[in-house]
Motif scaffolding. Sequence first.
Motif, PDB file in Angstrom:
ATOM      1  N   TYR A 130      47.253  36.652  32.893  1.00 28.12           N
ATOM      2  CA  TYR A 130      46.264  36.207  33.084  1.00 28.12           C
ATOM      3  C   TYR A 130      45.945  35.207  33.889  1.00 28.12           C
ATOM      4  N   GLY A 131      46.555  34.756  34.510  1.00 32.40           N
ATOM      5  CA  GLY A 131      46.609  33.296  35.037  1.00 32.40           C
ATOM      6  C   GLY A 131      45.762  32.988  34.091  1.00 32.40           C
ATOM      7  N   GLN A 132      44.785  31.766  35.131  1.00 27.57           N
ATOM      8  CA  GLN A 132      44.169  30.724  34.094  1.00 27.57           C
ATOM      9  C   GLN A 132      42.835  31.613  33.205  1.00 27.57           C
ATOM     10  N   PRO A 133      43.321  32.004  31.801  1.00 27.99           N
ATOM     11  CA  PRO A 133      41.665  32.515  31.094  1.00 27.99           C
ATOM     12  C   PRO A 133      40.672  32.234  31.067  1.00 27.99           C
ATOM     13  N   ASP A 134      39.739  32.688  30.776  1.00 29.49           N
ATOM     14  CA  ASP A 134      38.512  31.915  30.191  1.00 29.49           C
ATOM     15  C   ASP A 134      38.324  31.804  29.243  1.00 29.49           C
ATOM     16  N   VAL A 135      38.748  32.364  28.299  1.00 25.85           N
ATOM     17  CA  VAL A 135      38.510  32.739  26.924  1.00 25.85           C
ATOM     18  C   VAL A 135      39.696  32.299  26.420  1.00 25.85           C
ATOM     19  N   LEU A 136      40.437  31.162  25.191  1.00 27.60           N
ATOM     20  CA  LEU A 136      41.460  30.787  24.669  1.00 27.60           C
ATOM     21  C   LEU A 136      41.079  30.904  23.459  1.00 27.60           C
ATOM     22  N   PRO A 137      42.196  31.802  22.000  1.00 25.46           N
ATOM     23  CA  PRO A 137      43.244  31.878  22.477  1.00 25.46           C
ATOM     24  C   PRO A 137      42.982  33.491  23.186  1.00 25.46           C
ATOM     25  N   VAL A 138      43.807  33.751  24.222  1.00 30.36           N
ATOM     26  CA  VAL A 138      43.876  34.691  25.460  1.00 30.36           C
ATOM     27  C   VAL A 138      44.731  36.332  24.219  1.00 30.36           C
ATOM     28  N   THR A 139      43.268  36.886  24.466  1.00 32.40           N
ATOM     29  CA  THR A 139      43.408  38.467  24.239  1.00 32.40           C
ATOM     30  C   THR A 139      43.794  39.558  24.851  1.00 32.40           C
ATOM     31  N   GLU A 140      44.727  40.952  24.646  1.00 31.59           N
ATOM     32  CA  GLU A 140      45.159  41.610  25.519  1.00 31.59           C
ATOM     33  C   GLU A 140      43.945  42.530  26.443  1.00 31.59           C
ATOM     34  N   ASP A 141      42.805  42.409  25.600  1.00 30.31           N
ATOM     35  CA  ASP A 141      42.230  42.795  26.873  1.00 30.31           C
ATOM     36  C   ASP A 141      41.304  42.044  27.776  1.00 30.31           C
ATOM     37  N   ALA A 142      41.333  40.841  27.934  1.00 33.89           N
ATOM     38  CA  ALA A 142      41.549  39.746  28.655  1.00 33.89           C
ATOM     39  C   ALA A 142      41.969  40.094  30.204  1.00 33.89           C
ATOM     40  N   PRO A 143      41.012  40.142  30.738  1.00 32.22           N
ATOM     41  CA  PRO A 143      40.776  40.186  32.749  1.00 32.22           C
ATOM     42  C   PRO A 143      42.320  39.592  33.026  1.00 32.22           C
ATOM     43  N   ILE A 144      42.003  40.556  33.919  1.00 36.27           N
ATOM     44  CA  ILE A 144      43.637  40.784  34.366  1.00 36.27           C
ATOM     45  C   ILE A 144      43.298  39.931  35.729  1.00 36.27           C
ATOM     46  N   LYS A 145      44.289  38.279  36.132  1.00 37.36           N
ATOM     47  CA  LYS A 145      43.431  37.065  37.315  1.00 37.36           C
ATOM     48  C   LYS A 145      44.346  37.634  38.236  1.00 37.36           C
ATOM     49  N   PRO A 146      44.135  37.502  39.790  1.00 34.59           N
ATOM     50  CA  PRO A 146      44.287  37.566  40.915  1.00 34.59           C
ATOM     51  C   PRO A 146      45.648  37.013  40.578  1.00 34.59           C
ATOM     52  N   ALA A 147      47.190  36.895  41.265  1.00 38.88           N
ATOM     53  CA  ALA A 147      47.728  36.772  40.758  1.00 38.88           C
ATOM     54  C   ALA A 147      48.490  35.816  41.695  1.00 38.88           C
ATOM     55  N   THR A 148      48.925  34.669  40.915  1.00 32.79           N
ATOM     56  CA  THR A 148      49.718  32.874  42.535  1.00 32.79           C
ATOM     57  C   THR A 148      50.679  33.106  42.933  1.00 32.79           C
ATOM     58  N   SER A 149      51.381  34.535  42.259  1.00 31.98           N
ATOM     59  CA  SER A 149      53.126  33.538  42.970  1.00 31.98           C
ATOM     60  C   SER A 149      52.993  35.882  43.337  1.00 31.98           C
ATOM     61  N   PRO A 150      54.298  36.145  44.403  1.00 30.52           N
ATOM     62  CA  PRO A 150      54.736  37.595  44.030  1.00 30.52           C
ATOM     63  C   PRO A 150      55.178  37.638  42.982  1.00 30.52           C
ATOM     64  N   TYR A 151      56.206  37.131  41.931  1.00 33.32           N
ATOM     65  CA  TYR A 151      56.488  37.599  40.851  1.00 33.32           C
ATOM     66  C   TYR A 151      55.534  38.204  40.077  1.00 33.32           C
ATOM     67  N   GLY A 152      54.575  36.995  39.963  1.00 40.48           N
ATOM     68  CA  GLY A 152      52.943  37.086  38.799  1.00 40.48           C
ATOM     69  C   GLY A 152      52.726  38.618  39.289  1.00 40.48           C
ATOM     70  N   ASN A 153      52.554  38.592  40.877  1.00 40.59           N
ATOM     71  CA  ASN A 153      52.109  40.127  40.859  1.00 40.59           C
ATOM     72  C   ASN A 153      53.140  41.036  40.376  1.00 40.59           C
ATOM     73  N   THR A 154      54.320  41.287  40.749  1.00 37.98           N
ATOM     74  CA  THR A 154      55.638  42.028  40.563  1.00 37.98           C
ATOM     75  C   THR A 154      55.117  42.506  39.382  1.00 37.98           C
ATOM     76  N   LYS A 155      54.758  41.738  38.016  1.00 42.76           N
ATOM     77  CA  LYS A 155      54.535  42.117  36.654  1.00 42.76           C
ATOM     78  C   LYS A 155      53.343  42.805  36.867  1.00 42.76           C
ATOM     79  N   GLN A 156      52.474  42.311  37.679  1.00 41.35           N
ATOM     80  CA  GLN A 156      51.002  43.063  37.376  1.00 41.35           C
ATOM     81  C   GLN A 156      50.908  44.446  38.249  1.00 41.35           C
ATOM     82  N   ILE A 157      51.092  44.701  39.209  1.00 40.42           N
ATOM     83  CA  ILE A 157      52.108  46.542  39.899  1.00 40.42           C
ATOM     84  C   ILE A 157      52.560  46.666  39.049  1.00 40.42           C
TER      85      ILE A 157
END
Length: 342
Positions: A130-157
């Motif tokens: 979720y990166g830094q979500p626009d709305v808190l608390p964050v729900t499952e349908d919140a937008p997926i934000k560009p990953a800030t690390s390769p680790y985070g990117n592996t989870k998105q991919i």
Amino acid sequence: MSKILVTGGTGYIGSHTVVELQNSGYEVIIVDNLSNSSIDVLDGITSITGKKPAFEKIDCRDKQDLAGVFKKYSGIEAIIHFAASKAVGESVEKPLLYYRNNLVSVLNILELMGEQNACSLVFSSSCTVYGQPDVLPVTEDAPIKPATSPYGNTKQIAEEIIRDAIHADKRLKCIALRYFNPVGAHPSAAIGELPNGVPNNLIPFVTQTAIGIRDCLRVFGNDYDTPDGSAIRDYIWVTDLAKAHVIAVERLLANKNKKGIEFFNLGTGKGLSVLEILEVFEQVTGVEINRQIVARREGDVEKVWADPTFANKELGWKAETSTEKMLETAWKWEIALTAKRR
Ligand code: NAD
Ligand code: WQD
């Protein structure tokens, strides 16, 4: 008694989940290459549950070896896939290692699920998607934000790969669990987190400072837009988290007709700042934490906490353990670990 394959089962969250699975009557087969855990964890699990889980020292990047596990333990019904590399900073330095380890493992698991007709998967995802979500608390349908690390990117991919594989092979199904910040240890102090070298995560750094391994905790930033200026997270007790995996497996196995992929936020729904965590830790342990306020850590989000309503309703699961108890168990574990190392 259903057979469950647990990759990364000697790791931090995996070992706590194996305990809950065995306590619920499941037969567990652990696969782990021990790259970030110790074989001694099996003794800890055995001392808690009275049963030693089957263990295979295998690397999930090796499909042939993994296939051998399905043959040896025929009738595996579900897979919980924890095995991954998880250090955010290291992933920036060694991105290819992270992509290979975290994604080749997922490809192998998905191919074998189809080939072996073991169609149920529980996947370890992360709130990092979720990166830094626009709305808190964050729900499952919140937008997926560009990953800030390769680790985070592996989870998105990995989430996308699983989604595509399930779309193509209608027999497969998955529950992807997005963890917030898992902390603490089993109350017995027989298993817990085993940080490799200097801990990156807050709680192990706090307990190591409290016990004297580290001189000083650096608080990364006090100029965030939060009530006390320090960053806010949703800290969830590891055993609460582990129990959600048992429920997820039950959900997949019980409902043969349910297909597709579901995502669940696993958090408490409550955000706590770094300074609040330190205050609670000092209260419950009576130990003062030597600290220094330093600059923000690169890549950190300001604040994130879960809306766990969907998991509460659909899974009938709730993380109810107090911050006090989480931190007490973390401290008890640090004391036990330090005593063992002396
Ligand atoms: P961990 O490092 O303690 O456990 C991972 C285990 O997987 C280790 O025992 C390691 O030896 C094993 N492993 C790694 N690569 C492997 C491979 N190729 N083959 C076989 N075994 C391998 O980590 P953890 O904290 O228990 O995390 C478990 C999962 O949860 C990971 O997928 C992680 O990304 C995810 N997650 C963790 C956190 C967290 O803060 N701990 C938060 C969100 C998501
Ligand atoms: C928590 C807070 C720090 C250490 C990471 C991953 C995330 C997920 C969980 C896997 C932050 C502050 C920390 C210290 C500090 N893992 N802190 N001093 O960064 O929320 O999440 O683990 O998926 O992907 O990024 O967890 O425990 O590192 O930090 O002040 O020495 O504590 O800045 O605000 P984080 P953390």
